[in-house]
Motif scaffolding. Sequence first.
Motif, PDB file in Angstrom:
ATOM      1  N   VAL A   1      -1.322  -1.132   8.315  1.00  0.00           N
ATOM      2  CA  VAL A   1      -2.221  -0.020   8.658  1.00  0.00           C
ATOM      3  C   VAL A   1      -2.543   0.692   7.340  1.00  0.00           C
ATOM      4  O   VAL A   1      -2.129   0.236   6.287  1.00  0.00           O
ATOM      5  CB  VAL A   1      -1.599   0.945   9.694  1.00  0.00           C
TER       6      VAL A   1
ATOM      7  N   TYR B   1      18.916  -3.452  10.553  1.00  0.00           N
ATOM      8  CA  TYR B   1      18.493  -3.437   9.138  1.00  0.00           C
ATOM      9  C   TYR B   1      19.520  -4.123   8.248  1.00  0.00           C
ATOM     10  O   TYR B   1      19.174  -4.973   7.422  1.00  0.00           O
ATOM     11  CB  TYR B   1      18.289  -1.978   8.709  1.00  0.00           C
TER      12      TYR B   1
ATOM     13  N   ASN C   1       0.818  -1.219   0.000  1.00  0.00           N
ATOM     14  CA  ASN C   1       0.000   0.000   0.000  1.00  0.00           C
ATOM     15  C   ASN C   1       0.847   1.263   0.000  1.00  0.00           C
ATOM     16  O   ASN C   1       0.350   2.361   0.199  1.00  0.00           O
ATOM     17  CB  ASN C   1      -0.946   0.000   1.213  1.00  0.00           C
ATOM     18  N   SER C   2       2.160   1.117  -0.250  1.00  0.00           N
ATOM     19  CA  SER C   2       3.060   2.270  -0.158  1.00  0.00           C
ATOM     20  C   SER C   2       4.338   2.004  -0.937  1.00  0.00           C
ATOM     21  O   SER C   2       4.717   0.841  -1.141  1.00  0.00           O
ATOM     22  CB  SER C   2       3.393   2.500   1.328  1.00  0.00           C
TER      23      SER C   2
ATOM     24  N   LYS D   1      18.896  -7.576   6.173  1.00  0.00           N
ATOM     25  CA  LYS D   1      18.941  -7.619   4.699  1.00  0.00           C
ATOM     26  C   LYS D   1      20.044  -8.564   4.209  1.00  0.00           C
ATOM     27  O   LYS D   1      19.855  -9.276   3.222  1.00  0.00           O
ATOM     28  CB  LYS D   1      19.135  -6.210   4.133  1.00  0.00           C
TER      29      LYS D   1
ATOM     30  N   THR E   1      10.770   7.046  -1.637  1.00  0.00           N
ATOM     31  CA  THR E   1       9.521   6.553  -1.030  1.00  0.00           C
ATOM     32  C   THR E   1       9.365   7.216   0.348  1.00  0.00           C
ATOM     33  O   THR E   1      10.292   7.885   0.820  1.00  0.00           O
ATOM     34  CB  THR E   1       9.554   5.014  -0.821  1.00  0.00           C
TER      35      THR E   1
ATOM     36  N   ILE F   1       7.713   1.161  -2.660  1.00  0.00           N
ATOM     37  CA  ILE F   1       8.198   0.137  -3.594  1.00  0.00           C
ATOM     38  C   ILE F   1       7.155  -0.977  -3.769  1.00  0.00           C
ATOM     39  O   ILE F   1       6.918  -1.450  -4.888  1.00  0.00           O
ATOM     40  CB  ILE F   1       9.536  -0.453  -3.083  1.00  0.00           C
TER      41      ILE F   1
ATOM     42  N   ASP G   1      -0.041  -8.563   9.661  1.00  0.00           N
ATOM     43  CA  ASP G   1       1.293  -8.176  10.122  1.00  0.00           C
ATOM     44  C   ASP G   1       2.218  -9.356   9.815  1.00  0.00           C
ATOM     45  O   ASP G   1       2.042 -10.443  10.378  1.00  0.00           O
ATOM     46  CB  ASP G   1       1.208  -7.912  11.638  1.00  0.00           C
TER      47      ASP G   1
ATOM     48  N   GLY H   1      18.632   0.232  -4.593  1.00  0.00           N
ATOM     49  CA  GLY H   1      19.447   1.299  -4.011  1.00  0.00           C
ATOM     50  C   GLY H   1      18.504   2.312  -3.378  1.00  0.00           C
ATOM     51  O   GLY H   1      17.513   1.940  -2.759  1.00  0.00           O
TER      52      GLY H   1
ATOM     53  N   ASN I   1      12.320   7.045   3.193  1.00  0.00           N
ATOM     54  CA  ASN I   1      13.500   7.914   3.254  1.00  0.00           C
ATOM     55  C   ASN I   1      13.161   9.384   2.973  1.00  0.00           C
ATOM     56  O   ASN I   1      14.008  10.148   2.534  1.00  0.00           O
ATOM     57  CB  ASN I   1      14.596   7.397   2.301  1.00  0.00           C
TER      58      ASN I   1
ATOM     59  N   ASN J   1       8.119  -7.781   0.388  1.00  0.00           N
ATOM     60  CA  ASN J   1       8.569  -6.386   0.322  1.00  0.00           C
ATOM     61  C   ASN J   1       8.445  -5.658   1.662  1.00  0.00           C
ATOM     62  O   ASN J   1       9.201  -4.728   1.931  1.00  0.00           O
ATOM     63  CB  ASN J   1       7.738  -5.656  -0.750  1.00  0.00           C
TER      64      ASN J   1
ATOM     65  N   ILE K   1      15.608   4.513  -3.384  1.00  0.00           N
ATOM     66  CA  ILE K   1      14.378   4.697  -4.147  1.00  0.00           C
ATOM     67  C   ILE K   1      13.518   5.709  -3.385  1.00  0.00           C
ATOM     68  O   ILE K   1      13.357   5.586  -2.155  1.00  0.00           O
ATOM     69  CB  ILE K   1      13.614   3.353  -4.285  1.00  0.00           C
TER      70      ILE K   1
HETATM   71  P1  NAP Z   1       7.550   2.299   2.796  1.00  0.00           P
HETATM   72  O1  NAP Z   1       6.969   3.211   1.782  1.00  0.00           O
HETATM   73  O2  NAP Z   1       7.704   2.749   4.205  1.00  0.00           O
HETATM   74  O3  NAP Z   1       6.749   0.935   2.749  1.00  0.00           O
HETATM   75  C1  NAP Z   1       6.914  -0.063   3.700  1.00  0.00           C
HETATM   76  C2  NAP Z   1       5.738  -0.995   3.571  1.00  0.00           C
HETATM   77  O4  NAP Z   1       5.900  -2.089   4.490  1.00  0.00           O
HETATM   78  C3  NAP Z   1       4.410  -0.342   3.900  1.00  0.00           C
HETATM   79  O5  NAP Z   1       3.441  -0.776   2.963  1.00  0.00           O
HETATM   80  C4  NAP Z   1       4.077  -0.887   5.276  1.00  0.00           C
HETATM   81  O6  NAP Z   1       2.677  -0.987   5.494  1.00  0.00           O
HETATM   82  C5  NAP Z   1       4.684  -2.257   5.176  1.00  0.00           C
HETATM   83  N1  NAP Z   1       4.912  -2.868   6.471  1.00  0.00           N
HETATM   84  C6  NAP Z   1       5.708  -2.422   7.490  1.00  0.00           C
HETATM   85  N2  NAP Z   1       5.662  -3.277   8.524  1.00  0.00           N
HETATM   86  C7  NAP Z   1       4.833  -4.288   8.147  1.00  0.00           C
HETATM   87  C8  NAP Z   1       4.386  -5.472   8.777  1.00  0.00           C
HETATM   88  N3  NAP Z   1       4.784  -5.793  10.021  1.00  0.00           N
HETATM   89  N4  NAP Z   1       3.537  -6.285   8.116  1.00  0.00           N
HETATM   90  C9  NAP Z   1       3.106  -5.964   6.861  1.00  0.00           C
HETATM   91  N5  NAP Z   1       3.492  -4.844   6.223  1.00  0.00           N
HETATM   92  C10 NAP Z   1       4.340  -4.025   6.858  1.00  0.00           C
HETATM   93  O7  NAP Z   1       9.022   1.864   2.365  1.00  0.00           O
HETATM   94  P2  NAP Z   1       9.648   1.391   0.962  1.00  0.00           P
HETATM   95  O8  NAP Z   1      10.780   2.265   0.689  1.00  0.00           O
HETATM   96  O9  NAP Z   1       8.610   1.214  -0.056  1.00  0.00           O
HETATM   97  O10 NAP Z   1      10.251  -0.010   1.419  1.00  0.00           O
HETATM   98  C11 NAP Z   1       9.768  -1.256   0.930  1.00  0.00           C
HETATM   99  C12 NAP Z   1      10.875  -2.295   1.038  1.00  0.00           C
HETATM  100  O11 NAP Z   1      11.976  -1.892   0.233  1.00  0.00           O
HETATM  101  C13 NAP Z   1      11.427  -2.481   2.449  1.00  0.00           C
HETATM  102  O12 NAP Z   1      11.702  -3.854   2.673  1.00  0.00           O
HETATM  103  C14 NAP Z   1      12.734  -1.691   2.403  1.00  0.00           C
HETATM  104  O13 NAP Z   1      13.693  -2.177   3.308  1.00  0.00           O
HETATM  105  C15 NAP Z   1      13.155  -1.945   0.974  1.00  0.00           C
HETATM  106  N6  NAP Z   1      14.117  -0.973   0.446  1.00  0.00           N
HETATM  107  C16 NAP Z   1      13.784   0.336   0.299  1.00  0.00           C
HETATM  108  C17 NAP Z   1      14.718   1.219  -0.235  1.00  0.00           C
HETATM  109  C18 NAP Z   1      14.424   2.656  -0.484  1.00  0.00           C
HETATM  110  O14 NAP Z   1      15.355   3.406  -0.791  1.00  0.00           O
HETATM  111  N7  NAP Z   1      13.178   3.110  -0.381  1.00  0.00           N
HETATM  112  C19 NAP Z   1      15.989   0.758  -0.578  1.00  0.00           C
HETATM  113  C20 NAP Z   1      16.295  -0.577  -0.400  1.00  0.00           C
HETATM  114  C21 NAP Z   1      15.349  -1.444   0.119  1.00  0.00           C
HETATM  115  P3  NAP Z   1       1.833   0.198   6.216  1.00  0.00           P
HETATM  116  O15 NAP Z   1       1.947   1.415   5.364  1.00  0.00           O
HETATM  117  O16 NAP Z   1       0.453  -0.369   6.279  1.00  0.00           O
HETATM  118  O17 NAP Z   1       2.516   0.391   7.547  1.00  0.00           O
END
Ligand code: NAP
Length: 259
Positions: A40, A157, A16-17, A161, A192, A19, A64, A188, A195, A91, A190
């Motif tokens: 949530v 973290y 829902n958010s 990972k 969102t 990536i 969850d 890398g 960050n 994810n 992204i």
């Molecule tokens: P984000 O926008 O904060 O999204 C995180 C997502 O994970 C949200 O949909 C959140 O749901 C969900 N979530 C968190 N805790 C959860 C749980 N206990 N059960 C089910 N869902 C849960 O962050 P994002 O950047 O898209 O990150 C997504 C993934 O990419 C993560 O694994 C992150 O480590 C990885 N990543 C991100 C980056 C980057 O630069 N953005 C880089 C490398 C890796 P709610 O909104 O409902 O809380």
Amino acid sequence: MNISLKGKRALVTGANSGIGQGIALSLAEAGAKVAVNYIVHPEAAEAVKETIDKKSEAITIQADVSNPEQVKAMFKQLDDSWGGIDILVNNAGIDGKRMMSWEADLDAWRKVIEIDLIGAFSCASEALKRMTAQKSGVIINITSVHEVIAWSGYSAYTAAKAALGMLSKTLAQEAAPYGVRVLSLAPGAIQTPINQDVWSNPDTLKDLLEKIPLNRMGKAEEIGKMAVLLASDFASYLTGTSVFVDGAMTDYPDFSHGG
Ligand code: NAP
């Protein structure tokens, strides 16, 4: 050549958010049905479902991933709705609060491991029960450049990972005889919500861009497109490895001069 995932049943956790949303929309664009998991913000999950329903079919599932009972119930819901699963994208993740190891709050540290690593394992375990039985399927674990790049203050973290990267390799070995592939997709930086504090501040954004040879942050849809490719038969000989989509961040641009 067009990539088609028509008829494939996908689950994207944390869809829902950011990536996860980008991946869910890309999979749907390629024809897959997508289960949008969230914890949530049901309204955000519903908005993703509405967009997907225009091209394919979606359901939303609240769970969850760090709660094994909720994970089991999520897969039961998938069975009841679509009779199983073909593509799992693990994810959901958090990076946790910044804390040096000598001042760590163990509960906060453990929470990151429980969501990012154990949550991914629980979902993979449920998916593999079904995929090994049907002798097909793909699991994509979203890791990070922090599979291989250290990051002060974020030891939970980086540990989660890196462990998830090795988990993918081990699960790939277990699942290969059944025709099931398991991969890590390592993004890398992204842009969102995770960050936002970095990209919304010109000073921290400048510092970040110096770490990326392509000199820009990536977009969620760029990870989504790679997930489509990895989930498809175009990647039929690819398993047990990590694919970095990072604008060459892991090329260590500091070494472009001096050394
Ligand atoms: P984000 O926008 O904060 O999204 C995180 C997502 O994970 C949200 O949909 C959140 O749901 C969900 N979530 C968190 N805790 C959860 C749980 N206990 N059960 C089910 N869902 C849960 O962050 P994002 O950047 O898209 O990150 C997504 C993934 O990419 C993560 O694994 C992150 O480590 C990885 N990543 C991100 C980056 C980057 O630069 N953005 C880089 C490398 C890796 P709610 O909104 O409902 O809380």
